[in-house]
Motif scaffolding. Sequence first.
Motif, PDB file in Angstrom:
ATOM      1  N   VAL A   9    -149.706  34.591  58.219  1.00  0.00           N
ATOM      2  CA  VAL A   9    -148.163  34.999  58.374  1.00  0.00           C
ATOM      3  C   VAL A   9    -148.342  35.266  59.817  1.00  0.00           C
ATOM      4  O   VAL A   9    -148.824  35.969  60.454  1.00  0.00           O
ATOM      5  CB  VAL A   9    -147.636  36.092  57.356  1.00  0.00           C
ATOM      6  N   THR A  10    -147.164  34.810  60.573  1.00  0.00           N
ATOM      7  CA  THR A  10    -146.657  35.201  61.874  1.00  0.00           C
ATOM      8  C   THR A  10    -145.430  35.841  61.846  1.00  0.00           C
ATOM      9  O   THR A  10    -144.568  35.268  61.377  1.00  0.00           O
ATOM     10  CB  THR A  10    -146.586  34.065  62.844  1.00  0.00           C
ATOM     11  N   SER A  11    -145.516  37.036  62.045  1.00  0.00           N
ATOM     12  CA  SER A  11    -144.179  37.902  61.620  1.00  0.00           C
ATOM     13  C   SER A  11    -143.701  38.133  63.252  1.00  0.00           C
ATOM     14  O   SER A  11    -144.258  38.697  64.127  1.00  0.00           O
ATOM     15  CB  SER A  11    -144.683  39.205  61.112  1.00  0.00           C
ATOM     16  N   VAL A  12    -142.325  37.882  63.030  1.00  0.00           N
ATOM     17  CA  VAL A  12    -141.727  37.724  64.388  1.00  0.00           C
ATOM     18  C   VAL A  12    -140.438  38.791  64.687  1.00  0.00           C
ATOM     19  O   VAL A  12    -139.553  38.370  63.461  1.00  0.00           O
ATOM     20  CB  VAL A  12    -141.122  36.250  64.888  1.00  0.00           C
TER      21      VAL A  12
ATOM     22  N   VAL B 271    -147.513  30.632  57.396  1.00  0.00           N
ATOM     23  CA  VAL B 271    -145.898  30.936  57.202  1.00  0.00           C
ATOM     24  C   VAL B 271    -145.482  31.783  58.433  1.00  0.00           C
ATOM     25  O   VAL B 271    -146.130  32.521  58.883  1.00  0.00           O
ATOM     26  CB  VAL B 271    -145.842  31.906  55.880  1.00  0.00           C
ATOM     27  N   VAL B 272    -144.028  31.524  58.803  1.00  0.00           N
ATOM     28  CA  VAL B 272    -143.638  32.418  59.783  1.00  0.00           C
ATOM     29  C   VAL B 272    -142.496  33.285  59.056  1.00  0.00           C
ATOM     30  O   VAL B 272    -141.552  32.769  58.275  1.00  0.00           O
ATOM     31  CB  VAL B 272    -142.898  31.670  60.842  1.00  0.00           C
TER      32      VAL B 272
ATOM     33  N   VAL C  43    -141.104  44.321  55.180  1.00  0.00           N
ATOM     34  CA  VAL C  43    -141.079  44.241  53.719  1.00  0.00           C
ATOM     35  C   VAL C  43    -141.169  42.818  53.402  1.00  0.00           C
ATOM     36  O   VAL C  43    -141.838  42.333  52.105  1.00  0.00           O
ATOM     37  CB  VAL C  43    -139.743  44.826  53.442  1.00  0.00           C
ATOM     38  N   THR C  44    -140.587  41.814  54.020  1.00  0.00           N
ATOM     39  CA  THR C  44    -140.810  40.366  53.648  1.00  0.00           C
ATOM     40  C   THR C  44    -142.143  39.960  53.805  1.00  0.00           C
ATOM     41  O   THR C  44    -142.801  39.051  53.344  1.00  0.00           O
ATOM     42  CB  THR C  44    -139.835  39.587  54.370  1.00  0.00           C
ATOM     43  N   THR C  45    -142.766  40.289  55.158  1.00  0.00           N
ATOM     44  CA  THR C  45    -144.340  39.922  55.324  1.00  0.00           C
ATOM     45  C   THR C  45    -145.148  40.453  54.097  1.00  0.00           C
ATOM     46  O   THR C  45    -146.196  39.525  53.598  1.00  0.00           O
ATOM     47  CB  THR C  45    -144.650  40.600  56.588  1.00  0.00           C
ATOM     48  N   GLU C  46    -144.825  41.535  53.646  1.00  0.00           N
ATOM     49  CA  GLU C  46    -145.811  42.035  52.342  1.00  0.00           C
ATOM     50  C   GLU C  46    -145.625  41.175  51.038  1.00  0.00           C
ATOM     51  O   GLU C  46    -146.432  40.939  50.568  1.00  0.00           O
ATOM     52  CB  GLU C  46    -145.536  43.115  52.190  1.00  0.00           C
ATOM     53  N   ALA C  47    -144.317  40.492  50.961  1.00  0.00           N
ATOM     54  CA  ALA C  47    -144.073  39.726  49.994  1.00  0.00           C
ATOM     55  C   ALA C  47    -144.612  38.407  50.103  1.00  0.00           C
ATOM     56  O   ALA C  47    -145.181  37.694  49.272  1.00  0.00           O
ATOM     57  CB  ALA C  47    -142.551  39.541  49.777  1.00  0.00           C
ATOM     58  N   ILE C  48    -144.613  37.907  51.388  1.00  0.00           N
ATOM     59  CA  ILE C  48    -145.439  36.649  51.464  1.00  0.00           C
ATOM     60  C   ILE C  48    -146.948  36.794  51.387  1.00  0.00           C
ATOM     61  O   ILE C  48    -147.524  35.934  50.885  1.00  0.00           O
ATOM     62  CB  ILE C  48    -145.072  36.286  53.198  1.00  0.00           C
ATOM     63  N   LEU C  49    -147.451  37.681  51.945  1.00  0.00           N
ATOM     64  CA  LEU C  49    -148.917  38.177  51.852  1.00  0.00           C
ATOM     65  C   LEU C  49    -149.533  38.170  50.458  1.00  0.00           C
ATOM     66  O   LEU C  49    -150.355  37.411  50.014  1.00  0.00           O
ATOM     67  CB  LEU C  49    -149.237  39.650  52.515  1.00  0.00           C
ATOM     68  N   SER C  50    -148.588  38.622  49.490  1.00  0.00           N
ATOM     69  CA  SER C  50    -149.000  38.581  48.051  1.00  0.00           C
ATOM     70  C   SER C  50    -149.018  37.307  47.430  1.00  0.00           C
ATOM     71  O   SER C  50    -149.502  37.157  46.246  1.00  0.00           O
ATOM     72  CB  SER C  50    -148.013  39.599  47.286  1.00  0.00           C
TER      73      SER C  50
ATOM     74  N   LYS D   2    -146.970  28.837  68.234  1.00  0.00           N
ATOM     75  CA  LYS D   2    -147.502  27.450  68.396  1.00  0.00           C
ATOM     76  C   LYS D   2    -148.082  27.035  67.237  1.00  0.00           C
ATOM     77  O   LYS D   2    -148.644  25.697  67.236  1.00  0.00           O
ATOM     78  CB  LYS D   2    -148.388  27.686  69.680  1.00  0.00           C
ATOM     79  N   VAL D   3    -148.102  27.734  66.203  1.00  0.00           N
ATOM     80  CA  VAL D   3    -148.835  27.135  64.752  1.00  0.00           C
ATOM     81  C   VAL D   3    -147.602  26.252  64.330  1.00  0.00           C
ATOM     82  O   VAL D   3    -146.733  26.266  64.616  1.00  0.00           O
ATOM     83  CB  VAL D   3    -148.957  28.296  63.783  1.00  0.00           C
ATOM     84  N   GLN D   4    -148.215  25.261  63.667  1.00  0.00           N
ATOM     85  CA  GLN D   4    -147.432  24.234  62.794  1.00  0.00           C
ATOM     86  C   GLN D   4    -147.270  25.044  61.383  1.00  0.00           C
ATOM     87  O   GLN D   4    -148.430  24.934  60.625  1.00  0.00           O
ATOM     88  CB  GLN D   4    -148.196  22.945  62.618  1.00  0.00           C
ATOM     89  N   ALA D   5    -146.382  25.568  61.110  1.00  0.00           N
ATOM     90  CA  ALA D   5    -146.024  26.411  59.957  1.00  0.00           C
ATOM     91  C   ALA D   5    -145.805  25.277  58.804  1.00  0.00           C
ATOM     92  O   ALA D   5    -145.048  24.368  58.949  1.00  0.00           O
ATOM     93  CB  ALA D   5    -144.888  27.316  60.289  1.00  0.00           C
ATOM     94  N   GLY D   6    -146.091  25.705  57.687  1.00  0.00           N
ATOM     95  CA  GLY D   6    -145.696  25.062  56.534  1.00  0.00           C
ATOM     96  C   GLY D   6    -144.196  25.733  56.181  1.00  0.00           C
ATOM     97  O   GLY D   6    -143.684  24.788  55.192  1.00  0.00           O
ATOM     98  N   ALA D   7    -144.024  26.896  56.285  1.00  0.00           N
ATOM     99  CA  ALA D   7    -142.604  27.353  55.790  1.00  0.00           C
ATOM    100  C   ALA D   7    -142.435  28.510  56.768  1.00  0.00           C
ATOM    101  O   ALA D   7    -143.050  29.184  57.546  1.00  0.00           O
ATOM    102  CB  ALA D   7    -142.710  28.006  54.452  1.00  0.00           C
ATOM    103  N   VAL D   8    -140.858  28.469  56.977  1.00  0.00           N
ATOM    104  CA  VAL D   8    -140.219  29.818  57.872  1.00  0.00           C
ATOM    105  C   VAL D   8    -139.420  30.492  56.891  1.00  0.00           C
ATOM    106  O   VAL D   8    -138.444  29.796  56.281  1.00  0.00           O
ATOM    107  CB  VAL D   8    -139.623  29.168  58.908  1.00  0.00           C
ATOM    108  N   ILE D   9    -139.497  31.495  56.526  1.00  0.00           N
ATOM    109  CA  ILE D   9    -138.460  32.515  55.946  1.00  0.00           C
ATOM    110  C   ILE D   9    -137.786  33.422  56.811  1.00  0.00           C
ATOM    111  O   ILE D   9    -138.559  34.186  57.594  1.00  0.00           O
ATOM    112  CB  ILE D   9    -139.471  33.368  54.831  1.00  0.00           C
TER     113      ILE D   9
END
Length: 277
Positions: A73-76, A49-50, A58-65, A110-117
């Motif tokens: 998670v790639t956090s940008v 996920v990106v 705060v959204t990174t934490e929600a994704i990790l959970s 460069k990852v092929q992500a399954g989702a971007v939020i």
Amino acid sequence: MTVGGHGGDSWNDHENARRYYAFTRQYRPYQETSRDLVALAMLPSDVAVVDLACGTGVTTEAILSALGPDGTVTSVDGSAAMLAVAASSISDSRVTWVHARAENLDRHVKVQAGAVICNSAIWQTALDATMLAVRNVLAVDGRFVFNIGSEFLDEEEEPGYDNSELLITVTMQGIAARDFDWSPPPPSTSAGPRLSQETVCRHLAEAGFGLQQVERIEYQESPDAVRAWLSVPIFTKRLLPGLPYEHRMSVLDKTYEQLGPREPGMSRWVVFVAKAQ
């Protein structure tokens, strides 16, 4: 998401990032929007996920959970200060931190992500470039989920629309003019038209996305949360440009004294879910 330059109390300022972090942990608005975006992304446990425009995490934490041990998670974010605060507060080996603007996402990820939020930021970017960059990092059928505050969309106000934010803004500007001889800058001629849902959908289609759904979600906002949000330097800087932070906080205190006790208001968001084709 960084939109300002260095110096002052822009997104790149450490004090702004510190106060932003404190707000997101103490009050619920960004936690609630993060929760709902992650739910709509329907993440498999092992997906990449990106978190675009991740802010202080705060959204990174929600994704990790929502992920299992094999998810990543790639956090940008475009602000080094925001990323530094996020990275210092989240110690999880599944996260990679990337300093980049949204429009240049595909140059750095460069990852092929399954989702971007993307939570509470995309309207600050150049939509056409950002959506193309997002499409370039998503695998086919990957989901792109983002929200836009209703005040940034050109839509008719609903009956019973809560105008408390406008009242606070007008009151603050009046007090600033009275107490500090502040005057608003001339209207910008470069801002362009407000976004519309039609414009957002057109950019998605042109970038290679199929729109899956559009959700309208409301959140209750306490007066204390709104006041704390306005205490983050960059947000009052937008309302009172040119006025020092200490003066803006004086104006904020006097505004709440003048308006008196207030009922909770509502924050309205439009959420878009699209799939890479």
